[in-house]
Design a protein around this motif. Structure first.
Motif, mmCIF file in Angstrom:
data_model
loop_
_atom_site.group_PDB
_atom_site.id
_atom_site.type_symbol
_atom_site.label_atom_id
_atom_site.label_comp_id
_atom_site.label_asym_id
_atom_site.label_seq_id
_atom_site.Cartn_x
_atom_site.Cartn_y
_atom_site.Cartn_z
ATOM 1 N N ILE A 124 11.285 -2.054 14.667
ATOM 2 C CA ILE A 124 12.231 -2.277 15.763
ATOM 3 C C ILE A 124 11.721 -1.643 17.050
ATOM 4 N N ASP A 125 11.235 -0.414 16.958
ATOM 5 C CA ASP A 125 10.727 0.271 18.147
ATOM 6 C C ASP A 125 9.505 -0.447 18.720
ATOM 7 N N THR A 126 8.611 -0.886 17.833
ATOM 8 C CA THR A 126 7.415 -1.593 18.296
ATOM 9 C C THR A 126 7.788 -2.893 19.000
ATOM 10 N N CYS A 127 8.742 -3.610 18.439
ATOM 11 C CA CYS A 127 9.169 -4.872 19.043
ATOM 12 C C CYS A 127 9.736 -4.633 20.437
ATOM 13 N N ARG A 128 10.544 -3.599 20.589
ATOM 14 C CA ARG A 128 11.110 -3.286 21.911
ATOM 15 C C ARG A 128 10.020 -2.916 22.903
ATOM 16 N N VAL A 129 9.060 -2.129 22.457
ATOM 17 C CA VAL A 129 7.979 -1.705 23.344
ATOM 18 C C VAL A 129 7.157 -2.912 23.793
ATOM 19 N N VAL A 130 6.830 -3.816 22.856
ATOM 20 C CA VAL A 130 6.032 -4.997 23.193
ATOM 21 C C VAL A 130 6.809 -5.912 24.140
ATOM 22 N N ALA A 131 8.113 -6.083 23.906
ATOM 23 C CA ALA A 131 8.922 -6.913 24.797
ATOM 24 C C ALA A 131 8.948 -6.328 26.204
ATOM 25 N N SER A 132 9.122 -5.025 26.294
ATOM 26 C CA SER A 132 9.117 -4.378 27.606
ATOM 27 C C SER A 132 7.756 -4.521 28.279
ATOM 28 N N GLU A 133 6.688 -4.387 27.494
ATOM 29 C CA GLU A 133 5.342 -4.542 28.048
ATOM 30 C C GLU A 133 5.121 -5.968 28.543
ATOM 31 N N ALA A 134 5.636 -6.956 27.801
ATOM 32 C CA ALA A 134 5.476 -8.350 28.209
ATOM 33 C C ALA A 134 6.195 -8.613 29.530
ATOM 34 N N ILE A 135 7.403 -8.102 29.660
ATOM 35 C CA ILE A 135 8.158 -8.296 30.901
ATOM 36 C C ILE A 135 7.469 -7.601 32.069
ATOM 37 N N ASP A 136 7.017 -6.371 31.847
ATOM 38 C CA ASP A 136 6.329 -5.640 32.911
ATOM 39 C C ASP A 136 5.027 -6.329 33.305
ATOM 40 N N SER A 137 4.294 -6.848 32.318
ATOM 41 C CA SER A 137 3.018 -7.500 32.599
ATOM 42 C C SER A 137 3.220 -8.748 33.446
ATOM 43 N N ILE A 138 4.231 -9.549 33.085
ATOM 44 C CA ILE A 138 4.496 -10.765 33.861
ATOM 45 C C ILE A 138 4.953 -10.404 35.268
ATOM 46 N N ALA A 139 5.771 -9.369 35.380
ATOM 47 C CA ALA A 139 6.239 -8.942 36.699
ATOM 48 C C ALA A 139 5.084 -8.498 37.588
ATOM 49 N N LEU A 140 4.065 -7.928 36.969
ATOM 50 C CA LEU A 140 2.955 -7.368 37.739
ATOM 51 C C LEU A 140 1.896 -8.400 38.098
ATOM 52 N N TYR A 141 1.667 -9.375 37.209
ATOM 53 C CA TYR A 141 0.493 -10.225 37.371
ATOM 54 C C TYR A 141 0.787 -11.702 37.612
ATOM 55 N N TRP A 142 2.043 -12.108 37.651
ATOM 56 C CA TRP A 142 2.278 -13.532 37.879
ATOM 57 C C TRP A 142 1.878 -13.895 39.307
ATOM 58 N N THR A 143 1.404 -15.127 39.461
ATOM 59 C CA THR A 143 0.933 -15.583 40.767
ATOM 60 C C THR A 143 1.722 -16.820 41.184
ATOM 61 N N PRO A 144 1.909 -17.046 42.469
ATOM 62 C CA PRO A 144 2.675 -18.207 42.954
ATOM 63 C C PRO A 144 1.902 -19.505 42.785
ATOM 64 N N ASN A 145 1.810 -19.923 41.559
ATOM 65 C CA ASN A 145 1.103 -21.143 41.197
ATOM 66 C C ASN A 145 1.926 -21.853 40.130
ATOM 67 N N ARG A 146 2.101 -23.148 40.255
ATOM 68 C CA ARG A 146 3.008 -23.863 39.355
ATOM 69 C C ARG A 146 2.564 -23.786 37.904
ATOM 70 N N VAL A 147 1.264 -23.901 37.652
ATOM 71 C CA VAL A 147 0.774 -23.825 36.282
ATOM 72 C C VAL A 147 0.998 -22.431 35.713
ATOM 73 N N HIS A 148 0.687 -21.411 36.512
ATOM 74 C CA HIS A 148 0.858 -20.040 36.034
ATOM 75 C C HIS A 148 2.333 -19.705 35.844
ATOM 76 N N VAL A 149 3.165 -20.112 36.749
ATOM 77 C CA VAL A 149 4.597 -19.827 36.636
ATOM 78 C C VAL A 149 5.202 -20.566 35.450
ATOM 79 N N TRP A 150 4.776 -21.796 35.228
ATOM 80 C CA TRP A 150 5.253 -22.562 34.078
ATOM 81 C C TRP A 150 5.008 -21.789 32.789
#
Length: 677
Positions: free
Chosen positions: A530-556
């Motif tokens: 359970i703890d690992t799943c929460r940590v990975v989910a938080s990491e996924a959200i943080d990673s997308i917040a940090l590295y997403w780019t204004p591009n339709r393919v990437h945003v999709w």
């Protein structure tokens, strides 16, 4: 006269009689000669075989009484009957060596199919409390139709925008269902509604306020205008394709493709099908909302049933782009799944799954003897094969369906892509994706089995995934000094890596939720999952917040995986809200992750598809389970003129009998999803 006192003396007990030996040694017995019983005997000494002189010791026979034999046999029979009742579909030999948790997992699995006399699969009667998604009766008792779907382009836009794979038809389309399982978004939402029934009604009320039809009407065809303007549009789309999409699936020879396009000498249907699919996907990367529709209509004239009758590499590549990318963009995941299955057969028919023995044993020397054209052609075949495998794996990561022999080392020996130049980052990226997909291929095969995934198996897979990611070159893990062309491919890779780890852990949490186990009853391994799943989910959200780019393919891509990651904090809040302090650290962290995700969705809005309803679903459920309308208000669909339409179809009213299916989880929960990558 002498008196005998021997009877009054205490004597020590006599030693036990030695075991009786044969009178003749083994060698004399063999020779059938007289033996004097010596060690060695005279005969063995005479024949100079003293080392063979030995005497066999007679063993005492242990006679077992009839009553003892019957008692032991009855005890064995009763224990065997008990084991057969507990494990009716498992051979007793298969139970040897399994620990307690593994035996309990087998006990919970009551849905293993049995073969009848006619060879058909039958299932034991299921407990209604653990009915799966394949149930043919709705929660209102109304029978439903068989599994079916209609994702054809002839459907009205409002239907094209919704698919059951992503659960966006869960509330509105009760008769169109495909195969769903424990890895699916549908499984998460059903678990949420089961644990929090009021959330279902709250979401339904919110759905009424969402826009009805965000799909804009198709504009008139404009491909028949100025030829020079049309060529410029096509060149722009081709450039965007090779800049943004090609690094993800580098199966085309860019130089050869551009040369063939500029010369305009090729007139074969396979080439035209590939060209139009490249422009179709390139127009999406370029940001067009309607241009892809026009070129897709042209591509359909060449990528049809007749294309299977004239197999060639270009037709196969067109099928890969159609089933692996574009149909997912159109929210037609089941159609995409079928097209990729056909493409896999075409690839095998073309022999892409095998290489000649000479090339396979010494690839470097073999390529050294070939012309550059032949080397490029060979490499294109390899990259097409592996790109097809990757596309099929990525699109099926949450489908819960059998892999259907996607990769079998005993029958397939295609070499991994090789670098043509020193800075061939495309080959490096594809090789990394292939190794990742080979791991995911085994994970998907495991999820497709009837018995549940165990904690030990999930941990082993997770460790293997982490080792793979740690072995990646820095250019594929860090944006520092990374080529610009690798940006989207690198972030796709990171998103998929975190998502498959989430799927592994999330499925185990669903099993725990189904069992209604209190947190205090969980063991150390379960708490760690359970703890690992929460940590990975938080990491996924943080990673997308940090590295997403204004591009339709990437945003999709990023928006889809952000939607996946949001399911974990939503489920965590529902599970723990009734068991823990509402102000506990875990619940606070889950709420913060969801608020951050909703803010990211809002920022992504200008580059999202009109049919993307993930943000609305997350916002509605978040508000339903937390009562935080302010946090949920950050969803894009409520920011002015949005292009999202909701979960609810106004053609149906909530007075009708909607089939939400069974909200109960089961280890054979049928379903899964991947409509967007």
């Amino acid at each position: 006269m002498f008196h005998n006192f021997s009877s009054h003396r205490k004597t020590s007990p006599s030693p036990p009689a030695p075991a009786r030996l044969n009178k003749s040694c083994s060698e004399c017995t063999r020779r059938k000669v007289k033996c004097d019983g010596g060690h060695p005997c005279s005969s063995c000494t005479y024949y100079k075989v003293s080392h063979l002189c030995s005497y066999r010791q007679r063993n005492k026979r242990n006679a077992v009484s009839r009553s003892t034999l019957e008692e032991v046999s009855e005890r064995l029979r009763s224990r065997t009957e008990i084991l057969e009742q507990l494990f009716p579909d498992t051979a007793l030999d298969e139970l040897v060596g399994k620990n307690r948790d593994e035996l309990l997992d087998i006990l919970r699995n009551d849905s293993v199919p049995k073969l009848t006399a006619g060879g058909l699969v039958s299932r034991p009667a299921e407990d209604p409390e653990v009915a799966d998604d394949s149930a043919q009766v709705s929660e209102n008792g109304e029978p439903t139709a068989d599994r079916q779907w209609d994702e054809s382009s002839n459907q009205p836009p409002v239907l094209q925008a919704g698919d059951d794979i992503n659960a966006i038809n869960l509330a509105t389309d009760h008769h169109r269902r495909s195969y769903l399982g424990v890895t699916s978004i549908s499984a998460i939402l059903r678990a949420v509604f089961r644990l929090c029934p009021s959330a279902k009604h709250r979401v339904a009320d919110q759905a009424k306020r969402w826009p009805e039809n965000p799909i804009q009407p198709r504009s008139a065809p404009f491909l028949t205008g100025d030829p020079n303007a049309q060529i410029q549009k096509e060149q722009r789309c081709i450039d965007f394709y090779f800049e943004n999409v090609h690094p993800i699936v580098p199966m085309l020879d860019e130089d050869d493709f551009r040369t063939s396009y500029s010369l305009g000498q090729r007139r074969d249907p396979g080439w035209f099908g590939l060209l139009n699919m490249v422009i179709t996907i390139g127009s999406i990367a370029a940001g067009s909302d309607t241009l892809h529709e026009q070129y897709y209509e042209q591509a359909r004239n060449f990528v049809d049933l007749d294309s299977f009758g004239a197999g060639n590499l270009e037709s196969l590549q067109a099928l890969c782009l159609l089933g692996g990318l574009y149909l997912h963009y159109r929210n037609a995941p089941n159609m995409a799944y079928s097209v990729l299955g056909a493409a896999h057969r075409v690839a095998i028919a073309l022999g892409l799954h095998r290489e000649s023995r000479r090339r396979n044993t010494n690839s470097t020397c073999a390529q050294g003897d070939m012309t550059p054209t032949k080397v490029n052609r060979l490499e294109t075949r390899r990259r097409t094969w592996w790109s097809l495998l990757c596309l099929d794996t990525w699109a099926s990561m949450t489908l819960g369906r059998p892999t259907c022999g996607r990769w079998e080392p005993t029958t397939m020996d295609t070499l991994l892509p090789t670098s043509i130049t020193e800075d061939d980052h495309m080959a490096m990226s594809l090789c990394a994706s292939v190794r990742f997909c080979l791991i995911c291929n085994r994970i998907q095969g495991r999820f497709a089995q009837f018995n549940r995934l165990t904690i030990s198996e999930a941990v082993a897979f997770d460790n293997e995934l982490q080792a793979w990611y740690a072995s990646l070159p820095l250019v594929l893990r860090s944006p520092t000094n990374s080529p610009s062309r690798l940006t989207i491919a690198r972030e796709f890779m990171r998103n998929r890596y975190l998502n498959i780890r989430l799927i592994l852990m999330r499925s185990l949490i669903l099993y725990l939720a189904h069992s209604r186990i209190q947190k205090a009853q969980l063991n150390t391994e379960e708490l760690q999952i359970i703890d690992t799943c929460r940590v990975v989910a938080s990491e996924a959200i943080d990673s997308i917040a940090l590295y997403w780019t204004p591009n339709r393919v990437h945003v999709w891509n990023s928006a889809w995986y952000l939607f996946q990651a949001c399911m974990v904090p939503l489920l965590s809040i529902v599970i723990e809200s009734s068991q823990a302090d509402p102000n506990s650290e875990s619940l606070t962290s889950a709420r913060a992750s969801l608020v951050k995700a909703l803010e990211i969705f809002s920022e992504m809005k200008p580059w999202m598809r009109a049919s993307d309803r993930g943000p609305d679903i997350v916002a509605a459920i978040y508000e339903a389970i937390t009562g935080d309308a302010e946090g949920a208000g950050r969803t894009p669909s409520q920011d002015g003129d949005s292009n999202f339409f909701g979960w609810y179809d106004e053609q149906l009213t909530f007075g009708t009998e909607l089939d939400w299916g069974s909200f109960l989880m089961d280890d054979d929960f049928q379903g899964a999803l991947f409509s967007t990558q």
